[in-house]
Design an enzyme around this catalytic site. Structure first.
Site, PDB file in Angstrom:
ATOM      1  N   ASP A  88       3.419  -6.708   5.246  1.00 39.50           N
ATOM      2  CA  ASP A  88       4.660  -6.184   6.142  1.00 39.50           C
ATOM      3  C   ASP A  88       4.152  -5.214   6.931  1.00 39.50           C
ATOM      4  O   ASP A  88       3.304  -4.444   6.792  1.00 39.50           O
ATOM      5  CB  ASP A  88       5.732  -5.544   5.221  1.00 39.50           C
ATOM      6  CG  ASP A  88       6.202  -6.496   4.299  1.00 39.50           C
ATOM      7  OD1 ASP A  88       6.629  -7.705   4.998  1.00 39.50           O
ATOM      8  OD2 ASP A  88       7.026  -6.259   3.406  1.00 39.50           O
ATOM      9  N   ASP A 133      -8.416   6.356  -0.633  1.00 44.89           N
ATOM     10  CA  ASP A 133      -8.915   6.681   0.536  1.00 44.89           C
ATOM     11  C   ASP A 133      -7.700   7.504   1.265  1.00 44.89           C
ATOM     12  O   ASP A 133      -7.105   7.077   2.466  1.00 44.89           O
ATOM     13  CB  ASP A 133      -9.267   5.553   1.655  1.00 44.89           C
ATOM     14  CG  ASP A 133      -9.956   5.970   3.029  1.00 44.89           C
ATOM     15  OD1 ASP A 133     -10.410   7.008   2.965  1.00 44.89           O
ATOM     16  OD2 ASP A 133     -10.202   4.938   3.636  1.00 44.89           O
TER      17      ASP A 133
END
Length: 293
Positions: free
Chosen positions: A89, A198
């Protein structure tokens, strides 16, 4: 959708999106050499990303699904992937707000609380040899966080930085001393948390729906303070409100703020290998601070 073999060389993002989603493409807008926004038949906009290495895309897809499975933080849905392409998306952009930041902190605490089988555990279906950004990151399970963090995060990149000449051999001894003392510096033992892995500011998208969305994970089982240390490393809008929300939901152990540098050693050494001496100096500075404390 299960992974399929990659198409032949020369395939573009529109063709990859059509193949992986099974839907016609009506528009394509390149954003960079690796990213494009593609419009599918019916008007849905998806993000199409080309991986830098055949192992990176499966790792990212597995990480997104693992995070999404907690129903805590918002992550883009995966619509298809293979060894080279990932279709997710697209997240319409909004603006950061204090309210959204506090909500993000609570959601991040819930994500971490969802847990992981071990420190270093990869997401289900994810490869052991994964990536953090452009850098390889091996997910080898362990039960003791200080030992695991030293062996599988800090030392591999310290050695590589020394081999590359980015860190001098004499300087490496400072980081090695931190590694030796990590069991006493690491604070109270905690169970493995489900990490984004991260979590720098660029991987937090402030959506038009008023919610932060997380992208590009290097997901694995780890210490929950590591994600928070990453947010500190490169800054985050309304970080104080993020931390307030987090502490409200899941208070951190005493002394967590003094341990931020310990958790930043790994990403700083990764950046030293990828981007040079400036990050090596930052890593050495946090190592010296940890020893001085």
């Amino acid at each position: 959708m299960t992974a399929r073999p990659a198409a032949g060389t020369g395939e573009g993002p529109g063709a990859a999106a059509a193949r992986l989603t099974g839907r016609p493409v009506t528009g394509e807008r390149p954003l960079s050499g690796a990213f494009a926004e593609v419009t599918l038949d019916g008007g849905q906009v998806v993000m199409v990303k080309r991986g830098v290495d055949p192992g990176a895309v499966p790792a990212e897809a597995a990480g997104l699904r693992w995070l999404a499975g907690t129903d805590t933080v918002r992550v883009p849905a995966v619509h298809g992937h293979d060894l080279h392409w990932l279709v997710t998306d697209a997240v319409p952009a909004g603006r950061p707000s204090a309210r959204a930041a506090a909500r993000f902190g609570r959601a991040l605490a819930a994500l971490h609380a969802a847990g992981a089988p071990a420190f270093g555990a990869p997401p289900p279906g994810g490869p052991q040899d994964a990536y953090i950004g452009l850098a390889p990151m091996r997910n080898v399970p362990g039960t003791d966080w200080p030992r695991w963090y030293v062996e599988h995060r800090v030392l591999p990149y310290l050695r590589r930085a020394v081999d590359d000449g980015t860190v001098r051999s004499a300087e490496a001894a400072v980081v090695e001393r931190v590694c030796e003392r990590l069991p006493e510096l690491a604070g109270p033992a905690e169970p493995p948390a489900r990490l984004h892995g991260d979590l720098w500011n660029g991987n937090v998208l402030w959506g038009a729906d008023g919610h932060p969305w997380l992208i590009d994970p290097a997901a694995h089982g780890g210490h929950r303070e590591t994600d928070l240390a990453m947010l500190h490393l490169f800054g985050c809008p309304h970080l104080d409100r993020v931390l307030d929300g987090y502490q409200e939901a899941a208070p951190l152990a005493d002394g967590w703020a003094e341990r931020i540098g310990l958790h930043q050693l790994f990403p700083l050494l990764v950046h030293a290998v990828l981007f040079g001496r400036g990050y090596a100096e930052q890593a050495l500075a946090v190592a010296r601070a940890a020893l001085a404390g």
